[in-house]
Write an enzyme that holds these catalytic residues in place. Sequence first.
Site, PDB file in Angstrom:
ATOM      1  CB  ALA A  65      15.351 -11.556  21.715  1.00 16.26           C
ATOM      2  N   GLY A 104      15.042 -16.646  23.075  1.00 15.83           N
ATOM      3  CA  GLY A 104      13.630 -16.270  23.045  1.00 15.83           C
ATOM      4  C   GLY A 104      12.809 -17.205  22.161  1.00 15.83           C
ATOM      5  CD  GLU A 107      13.497 -17.133  27.140  1.00 19.09           C
ATOM      6  OE1 GLU A 107      13.901 -16.347  26.258  1.00 19.09           O
ATOM      7  OE2 GLU A 107      13.583 -16.885  28.350  1.00 19.09           O
ATOM      8  CD  GLU A 127      18.551 -16.672  26.039  1.00 20.60           C
ATOM      9  OE1 GLU A 127      19.097 -17.788  26.186  1.00 20.60           O
ATOM     10  OE2 GLU A 127      17.361 -16.547  25.695  1.00 20.60           O
TER      11      GLU A 127
END
Length: 691
Positions: A65, A104, A107, A127
């Site tokens: 992210a 992310g 993911e 993370e």
Amino acid sequence: MQINDVTHYEVVGEIAVATLNSPPVNALSQRVRIGINEAVEKAVADPSVKAMVLICEGRTFFAGADITEFGKGKLLPTLREVQETIENASKPVIAAIHGTALGGGLEVALVTHYRVAVPSARCGLPEVKLGLLPGAGGTQRLPRIVGPERALEIITSGDQLSAQDALEMGLLDKVVEEGKLREGAIAFAEQVVAENRPLVKVREMNDKVDPAKVDPALFDNFRKAKARKFRGFKAPEHIIRCIEAAVNMPFDEAFKYERQLFEELMADSQSAAQRHVFFAERQAAKIDDIPKDTPTQDIRKVGVIGAGTMGGGIAMNFLNVGLPVTIVETKAEALERGLGVIRKNYENTAKKGRISQDDVETRMGLLTGSLDMAELSDCDLIIEAVFEQMDIKQAVFSRLDEFAKPDAILATNTSYLDVNDIAAMTSRPEQVVGLHFFSPANVMRLLEIVRADKTSKSVVATSLKLAKQIGKVGVVVGVCFGFVGNRMLAQRQREAEKLILEGAWPWDVDRVLYDFGFPMGPFAMRDLAGMDVGWDPEKSSSSTVREILNEMGRRGQKTNAGFYDYDEKRKATPSKVVEQVILDFCEKKGISRRPVSDQEILERCVYSMVNEGANILLEGKAARASDIDIVWITGYGWPAYRGGPMFWGDLVGLDTILDSLRKLEAEHGDDFKPSPLLERLVSEGKGFKDL
Ligand code: 3H9
């Protein structure tokens, strides 16, 4: 065609290829999310397209992210919405991975129907290092592929997996030839279409998380095994709970739970602190007056003077990355001992399986010992690690000046001394720099790069580059007694020593600092390092508690007695003997002891450090507050979840700290004199972050 400025879309035969290009690391910013979403919708809507490849340009697949978007509110589409588009596409989507698929990014790959990668690619969910958990299904989908046990390790460590390991675990479907990712991924997509393979949804794979197959004790055993490592951090426990939920709840419910815990962490000061550390570490490498394109020197061979603990540890850093090192001592015996210790360290690492026996031999093969300093004449970098005494260091540098190559970098590992005075012994002070390593020098990540008055920009730039090459974080600091780290440590040390005379016990001080998050307190540290470091029996006159303990033979852990008593397993217990020594000492000095609260211990030990940090900034000995944070986190065990002393100071409130310092100054004098910078910031309603 371009879908937006970061997304290119084309159709090759029956395969759509969406290529994202958002430098530097293809973080999943809003534009990137829009691009992916539209590309998938386009591919689904086009009847001539049978499958889609999702690939990135530049150095990496999506690295996560976009951390800079955190805290900026909901920017649509959310990552989860994009994931839904991909996962529910009516045609297979194939992720094509190079570089690092992180957070992310991984993911996103986990909602595609198939994943291919080049051999050099790496995958991970880092993370936890930002005080977070994978909040886009990572804690739910990874266990469904690798099983909960492995998922616990991977997600709570944040470590990366090689492509080969990921393939073996089933995280990747295929590894294709290096440099041929696009072709390889398209060919794989064609095969999926030709074989009419199903749209695999990881969320529907339940056999690895089926409760019947999962040992219920797994999670508690994991908690127990990692208790020390996770102490103080909130994210690991949240991650464990999410993986437990992956086993015990239906997907949709557990997925919601993951979101809830992710948001809890996101709102917590720990994550704010750890994200600060992430950017601070990168910021430290940027120096205002040293542009990125400053020429640097090639370091091909390194010389180290002194084969003691420090010199040996320093040498290992370079051997580890394949750079030859010559290490010099004055006596054959000391040289042999030093070389022996390095070999033993490597052998121990090999025994633990972290390197192979071949690695041990390769590294030792790069190491040469010598009794003649002149043998360093062909070294590009020479680091002095001799006894911490100005005349000895100066003699070494004036000798170095005679034979070192004209452009060799001459570095001192001094912890306190004036690097200008050392540089003055040479005809080339611009080539002289301080490279202050932290013990154990092959382990601790910090490297203080001491920029003296005449050190050239190229030497500083080279030092920063070298720090990165050997896996350290270089922080540029100015010349002053103890530089940044030890100068602030001296404050804490002074207060700790005063406090045990005023009424606290050593174990009270240690407990408060341990509970704050340091790996150990100052007295336990002293016992570990050796009570007699810097103690001179000739000059000892029972003038401090430490001198008395040394005189009694209590030299720390190595004698099973220091501030604490130690049993054969090195377990420490508070010592009655030490209590009595302190009481007698206080009586002799006419000090009447009083109760000291934990809060007072904390404020005196830690606020005084923040105050000194402010003085360091005022004098320009550190370029920014966040550099000081990095020094303390990477060199002294300051807990990362508190973001470093200056970040923490802002969090506590500089006005609170200033109030406390003023009261302490009134009671105890100049040791607590508030820094003019602190006073200014408080009067302007600002924090260190605003500097
Ligand atoms: C996440 O994904 C949450 C999700 O689970 C849930 C969402 C709902 N964002 O390190 P470098 C910048 S959390 C923004 O020097 P390298 C970095 O600041 C995220 N910026 O390069 C630097 O900027 P500058 C999980 C980022 O080659 C530049 O890129 N992902 C991001 O040594 C170069 O970085 C991570 O935690 C980002 N995500 O290493 C991965 N990442 O040039 C974090 C980097 O202005 N990133 N930047 O100083 C890394 O570990 C390394 O950057 C990487 C490259 C290995 C990718």
